[in-house]
Design an enzyme around this catalytic site. Structure first.
Site, mmCIF file in Angstrom:
data_model
loop_
_atom_site.group_PDB
_atom_site.id
_atom_site.type_symbol
_atom_site.label_atom_id
_atom_site.label_comp_id
_atom_site.label_asym_id
_atom_site.label_seq_id
_atom_site.Cartn_x
_atom_site.Cartn_y
_atom_site.Cartn_z
ATOM 1 N N THR A 12 0.690 -1.432 0.014
ATOM 2 C CA THR A 12 -0.068 -0.001 0.103
ATOM 3 C C THR A 12 0.980 1.308 0.155
ATOM 4 O O THR A 12 0.219 2.367 -0.379
ATOM 5 C CB THR A 12 -0.875 0.093 1.212
ATOM 6 O OG1 THR A 12 -0.194 -0.212 2.275
ATOM 7 C CG2 THR A 12 -2.095 -1.118 1.250
ATOM 8 N N VAL A 15 6.252 2.817 -2.407
ATOM 9 C CA VAL A 15 7.337 1.688 -3.170
ATOM 10 C C VAL A 15 6.354 0.756 -3.608
ATOM 11 O O VAL A 15 6.522 0.245 -4.709
ATOM 12 C CB VAL A 15 8.733 1.390 -2.155
ATOM 13 C CG1 VAL A 15 9.298 0.265 -2.820
ATOM 14 C CG2 VAL A 15 9.335 2.272 -2.007
ATOM 15 N N CYS A 148 17.555 4.916 -2.087
ATOM 16 C CA CYS A 148 17.475 5.526 -3.152
ATOM 17 C C CYS A 148 18.624 6.616 -3.425
ATOM 18 O O CYS A 148 18.711 6.494 -4.788
ATOM 19 C CB CYS A 148 16.156 6.107 -3.168
ATOM 20 S SG CYS A 148 15.681 7.030 -1.664
ATOM 21 N N GLN A 174 16.830 15.673 -2.518
ATOM 22 C CA GLN A 174 15.807 14.334 -2.557
ATOM 23 C C GLN A 174 14.540 14.986 -2.717
ATOM 24 O O GLN A 174 13.864 15.546 -2.054
ATOM 25 C CB GLN A 174 16.072 13.407 -1.354
ATOM 26 C CG GLN A 174 17.660 13.090 -1.477
ATOM 27 C CD GLN A 174 17.917 12.062 -0.574
ATOM 28 O OE1 GLN A 174 19.257 12.246 0.012
ATOM 29 N NE2 GLN A 174 17.049 11.090 -0.023
ATOM 30 N N GLU A 201 19.735 8.942 7.031
ATOM 31 C CA GLU A 201 19.993 9.063 5.425
ATOM 32 C C GLU A 201 21.635 9.288 5.250
ATOM 33 O O GLU A 201 22.182 8.425 4.330
ATOM 34 C CB GLU A 201 19.251 10.059 5.045
ATOM 35 C CG GLU A 201 19.026 10.256 3.347
ATOM 36 C CD GLU A 201 18.211 9.097 2.950
ATOM 37 O OE1 GLU A 201 17.746 8.248 3.710
ATOM 38 O OE2 GLU A 201 18.100 9.077 1.561
ATOM 39 N N LYS A 204 23.776 6.249 5.726
ATOM 40 C CA LYS A 204 23.682 5.198 4.614
ATOM 41 C C LYS A 204 24.475 5.565 3.540
ATOM 42 O O LYS A 204 25.068 4.804 2.846
ATOM 43 C CB LYS A 204 22.027 5.142 4.345
ATOM 44 C CG LYS A 204 21.075 4.353 5.354
ATOM 45 C CD LYS A 204 19.729 4.254 4.718
ATOM 46 C CE LYS A 204 18.717 4.964 5.660
ATOM 47 N NZ LYS A 204 17.468 4.923 5.332
ATOM 48 N N ARG A 234 16.068 17.641 1.653
ATOM 49 C CA ARG A 234 14.647 17.423 0.827
ATOM 50 C C ARG A 234 14.237 18.615 0.235
ATOM 51 O O ARG A 234 14.260 19.650 0.789
ATOM 52 C CB ARG A 234 13.565 17.091 2.300
ATOM 53 C CG ARG A 234 12.354 16.502 1.598
ATOM 54 C CD ARG A 234 12.358 15.053 0.969
ATOM 55 N NE ARG A 234 12.601 13.980 1.826
ATOM 56 C CZ ARG A 234 12.914 12.763 1.680
ATOM 57 N NH1 ARG A 234 12.977 12.340 0.608
ATOM 58 N NH2 ARG A 234 13.044 11.948 2.698
ATOM 59 N N HIS A 241 15.744 12.127 -7.031
ATOM 60 C CA HIS A 241 16.827 12.568 -6.182
ATOM 61 C C HIS A 241 18.045 12.906 -7.138
ATOM 62 O O HIS A 241 18.594 12.114 -8.100
ATOM 63 C CB HIS A 241 17.386 11.402 -5.423
ATOM 64 C CG HIS A 241 16.387 11.033 -4.407
ATOM 65 N ND1 HIS A 241 15.257 11.647 -4.324
ATOM 66 C CD2 HIS A 241 16.412 9.893 -3.607
ATOM 67 C CE1 HIS A 241 14.572 10.987 -3.178
ATOM 68 N NE2 HIS A 241 15.347 9.795 -2.700
ATOM 69 N N ASN A 326 13.758 8.017 -7.828
ATOM 70 C CA ASN A 326 13.931 7.227 -6.488
ATOM 71 C C ASN A 326 13.079 6.412 -6.152
ATOM 72 O O ASN A 326 13.435 5.336 -5.722
ATOM 73 C CB ASN A 326 13.717 8.271 -5.413
ATOM 74 C CG ASN A 326 12.472 9.098 -5.444
ATOM 75 O OD1 ASN A 326 12.479 9.891 -6.393
ATOM 76 N ND2 ASN A 326 11.620 8.948 -4.586
ATOM 77 N N THR A 327 11.722 6.354 -6.697
ATOM 78 C CA THR A 327 10.921 4.918 -6.653
ATOM 79 C C THR A 327 10.997 3.993 -7.450
ATOM 80 O O THR A 327 10.621 2.879 -7.265
ATOM 81 C CB THR A 327 9.405 5.577 -6.400
ATOM 82 O OG1 THR A 327 8.924 6.131 -7.400
ATOM 83 C CG2 THR A 327 9.293 6.393 -4.960
#
Ligand SMILES: NC(=O)c1ccc[n+]([C@@H]2O[C@H](COP(=O)([O-])OP(=O)(O)OC[C@H]3O[C@@H](n4cnc5c(N)ncnc54)[C@H](OP(=O)(O)O)[C@@H]3O)[C@@H](O)[C@H]2O)c1
Length: 348
Positions: A12, A15, A148, A174, A201, A204, A234, A241, A326-327
């Protein structure tokens, strides 16, 4: 070729929805199972999810009932777009029960026996799966794709390894779709830049590339030595991104040699002609004002990383701008490409 049934954990979410859209006409995989939280369990997908994509929600998925995120009823192959607060435990339970989890979540990425894959860059890291079985005793397996922003960065850096890549500074801009739905409140993001992204973030970005760019030695990954310093922000962009990157290199290649390294970059997905593989993983753009999210993010179905503005850096050696969806390239499309590679390598 008969199609392979797949499930989607976190179906849902942002992604999860991208998985549904990308798998709607996939030649190898068909969606047979959807899992999400107790909030969605038992509802038809169309009632449980706020569909946020421009492509139409397929009718069969709209009517399909969302199941609990527990193993048992899902097909063997399950894509995961679960919230990181629950992904660790749920994905482990699925792998333990014999499922092959192809995940977007951060929880298992840095496990030394879990491949952190970009198929063009480190397809050979799938060999870690042998050690995974020995370490965890799972009947199934877990394979992950990077964060991402990291995918965009690591793809742009991979062809530069040949020049002795040693240092990188990166500032990301992003998109809001990277924060899930409903994500960042409009009051905070409209006409604004937020100079902080939670969930670790920057950590990572500063660690995942070393594993991805590392080489496989005696069945484990020897980390690439590049030192990465990241600032993540953001910005009010829907999808895509952007990364402003500087690199320090041991060798001193010409600008033409660097551009040629990107343009000639290709990998297993292109050699195998995997269904989701872009013809060229990296496109170098010569226009001075590109790449831009609104113009370039959907190139080749959102699977290409666009790079531009290569120029000398007075601090390190070169600087450039890179952009990726990104997605798609950064999440669902990346995971689907991983599963396509695994299928081609006889691992499904
Ligand atoms: N968005 C991106 O660009 C992007 C890129 C790469 C990686 N990722 C990673 O992918 C994952 C999903 O991100 P997203 O942006 O799609 O997030 P999202 O829109 O917030 O979706 C999260 C999903 O997790 C499910 N979920 C939440 N709590 C749950 C629970 N207790 N049990 C079972 N399911 C639960 C939600 O189901 P309900 O709807 O039922 O609550 C929803 O399907 C995250 O780990 C994220 O870090 C995201």
């Amino acid at each position: 070729m008969p199609t392979i049934p797949v499930g989607i954990l976190g179906a849902t979410g942002m992604v999860g929805q991208q998985f549904i859209a990308l798998l709607a006409n996939h030649p190898w995989f068909r969606v047979e199972w959807l899992g999400a939280s107790q909030r969605s369990e038992g509802k038809a997908f169309a009632d449980a999810a706020a569909w946020r994509l421009a492509s139409p929600l397929p009718d069969d998925v709209a009517r399909r009932q969302v199941d609990a995120a527990t193993p048992g009823r899902a097909p063997r192959l399950v894509f995961s777009g679960l919230d990181a607060s629950v992904a660790g435990e749920i994905e482990t339970a699925f792998a333990d029960a014999g499922h092959i989890i192809v995940s977007n979540s951060r929880n298992h990425r840095m496990d030394p026996t879990v491949p952190l894959l970009i198929p063009e860059v480190n397809a050979d890291h799938l060999a870690l799966l042998d050690a995974q079985a020995a370490k965890h005793g799972w009947k199934g397996r877990i394979v992950t794709n990077p964060n991402c922003a990291v995918i965009v960065l690591a793809m742009a850096l991979a062809p530069l390894r040949q020049f002795g890549l040693k240092t990188t500074t990166v500032t990301t801009l992003q998109a809001i779709s990277g924060a899930g739905y409903p994500g960042v409140p409009s009051w905070d993001i409209l006409a604004n830049v937020v100079p902080y992204i939670g969930g670790g973030e920057e950590e990572k970005v500063e660690t995942e590339a070393n594993k991805i760019l590392g080489s496989l030695v005696s069945g484990s990954v020897s980390l690439h030595p590049v030192i990465v310093s990241a600032t993540t922000t953001r910005v009010p962009v829907h999808n895509g991104h952007t990364a402003s990157v500087s690199v320090g290199l041991d060798q001193k290649p010409t600008i033409e040699a660097v551009i040629d390294a990107w343009r000639s970059f290709s990998g297993r997905p292109q050699a195998l002609q995997l269904p989701s593989a872009p013809p060229r993983p990296i496109v170098y753009m010569t226009e001075l004002n590109r790449p831009q999210p609104t113009l370039d993010v959907n190139r080749d179905g959102g699977m290409t990383v666009s790079v531009g503005r290569l120029r000398r850096c007075p601090v390190l050696d070169y600087k450039f701008v890179a952009l990726g969806h990104n997605t798609i390239r950064g999440a669902a499309g990346a995971a689907i490409l991983n599963a396509e590679l695994m299928h081609s390598e006889g691992l499904l």
